[in-house]
Design an enzyme around this catalytic site. Structure first.
Site, PDB file in Angstrom:
ATOM      1  N   LYS A 290     -39.236 -45.032 106.147  1.00 53.81           N
ATOM      2  CA  LYS A 290     -38.571 -46.312 106.405  1.00 53.81           C
ATOM      3  C   LYS A 290     -38.492 -46.610 107.910  1.00 53.81           C
ATOM      4  CE  LYS A 290     -35.640 -46.017 102.277  1.00 53.81           C
ATOM      5  NZ  LYS A 290     -34.227 -45.963 101.837  1.00 53.81           N
TER       6      LYS A 290
ATOM      7  N   TYR B  80     -37.801 -54.531  95.972  1.00 53.31           N
ATOM      8  CA  TYR B  80     -36.399 -54.288  95.608  1.00 53.31           C
ATOM      9  C   TYR B  80     -35.902 -55.254  94.532  1.00 53.31           C
ATOM     10  CZ  TYR B  80     -35.908 -51.058  99.542  1.00 53.31           C
ATOM     11  OH  TYR B  80     -36.035 -49.999 100.397  1.00 53.31           O
TER      12      TYR B  80
ATOM     13  N   ARG C 159     -38.888 -36.021  95.128  1.00 51.17           N
ATOM     14  CA  ARG C 159     -37.473 -36.402  95.032  1.00 51.17           C
ATOM     15  C   ARG C 159     -36.597 -35.250  95.534  1.00 51.17           C
ATOM     16  NH1 ARG C 159     -36.328 -41.535  94.587  1.00 51.17           N
ATOM     17  NH2 ARG C 159     -34.404 -41.044  93.523  1.00 51.17           N
TER      18      ARG C 159
ATOM     19  N   THR D  72     -29.821 -39.601  97.920  1.00 52.25           N
ATOM     20  CA  THR D  72     -29.783 -40.852  98.671  1.00 52.25           C
ATOM     21  C   THR D  72     -28.686 -40.841  99.731  1.00 52.25           C
ATOM     22  OG1 THR D  72     -30.627 -42.028  96.751  1.00 52.25           O
ATOM     23  CG2 THR D  72     -29.560 -43.356  98.432  1.00 52.25           C
TER      24      THR D  72
ATOM     25  N   ASN E 183     -31.765 -43.962 105.510  1.00 46.38           N
ATOM     26  CA  ASN E 183     -31.922 -42.577 105.078  1.00 46.38           C
ATOM     27  C   ASN E 183     -33.359 -42.068 105.136  1.00 46.38           C
ATOM     28  OD1 ASN E 183     -32.997 -43.819 102.826  1.00 46.38           O
ATOM     29  ND2 ASN E 183     -31.337 -43.244 101.460  1.00 46.38           N
TER      30      ASN E 183
ATOM     31  N   HIS F 278     -38.275 -43.248 101.368  1.00 47.90           N
ATOM     32  CA  HIS F 278     -38.200 -43.756 100.000  1.00 47.90           C
ATOM     33  C   HIS F 278     -39.270 -43.058  99.186  1.00 47.90           C
ATOM     34  CE1 HIS F 278     -38.260 -46.491  96.556  1.00 47.90           C
ATOM     35  NE2 HIS F 278     -39.574 -46.408  96.653  1.00 47.90           N
TER      36      HIS F 278
ATOM     37  N   GLU G  47     -45.078 -49.390  92.455  1.00 53.10           N
ATOM     38  CA  GLU G  47     -44.981 -49.420  93.917  1.00 53.10           C
ATOM     39  C   GLU G  47     -46.334 -49.175  94.577  1.00 53.10           C
ATOM     40  OE1 GLU G  47     -40.301 -48.191  94.342  1.00 53.10           O
ATOM     41  OE2 GLU G  47     -41.770 -46.580  94.368  1.00 53.10           O
TER      42      GLU G  47
END
Length: 141
Positions: free
Chosen positions: A12, A52, A88, A94, A115, A118, A129
């Site tokens: 990000k 999103y 993950r 998160t 954070n 993604h 995605e």
């Protein structure tokens, strides 16, 4: 390999701004996964809103879109056995304060809003995605 899958991973804007792209890529590669597509890009407003889309109408939607379009990101397609679940785990929770020690978010993130990374949360979101951010010809086979 029959159990090989692909997932979408994005460093990000906060991760790119802080110079953490190489760290994230290194962790992915050291885990043994293969990056089959990667590009640095600015996400247009319309793509951010689509990405999103499931959050549209929620109070935090506008903030998500504003943040993800605030600077460059590094978008990747990562491939390997069990890559969705393992990425993950490697990313961490998160909320950085809930992330396990040694995860990307525990080590580098400071807030839930910024954070670092993604990653798709399942096979369906990974396919969606990847399709949003990459054309098929951009992905190595």
């Amino acid at each position: 390999m029959a159990d090989t899958e692909r997932t979408y991973i994005m460093v990000k804007p906060d991760g790119v701004r802080r110079g953490l792209t190489g760290e994230v890529i290194g962790r992915i590669e050291r885990k043994g996964f293969r990056i089959v597509a990667m590009k640095k890009m600015l996400i247009p407003q319309s793509l951010a809103e689509t990405h999103y889309g499931e959050h549209k109408g929620k109070p935090f939607f506008e903030g998500l879109v504003r943040f993800i379009t605030s600077g460059p990101v590094v978008a990747m397609v990562v491939e390997g056995p069990g890559v969705i679940a393992e990425m993950r785990r490697l990313m961490g929770a998160t909320r950085p304060w809930e992330a396990a020690p040694g995860t990307i978010r525990a080590d580098f993130a400071t807030t839930v809003d910024e954070n670092i990374i993604h990653g798709s949360d399942g096979p369906e979101s990974a396919a969606r995605e990847i399709g949003l951010f990459f054309k098929p010809e951009e992905i190595l086979s």
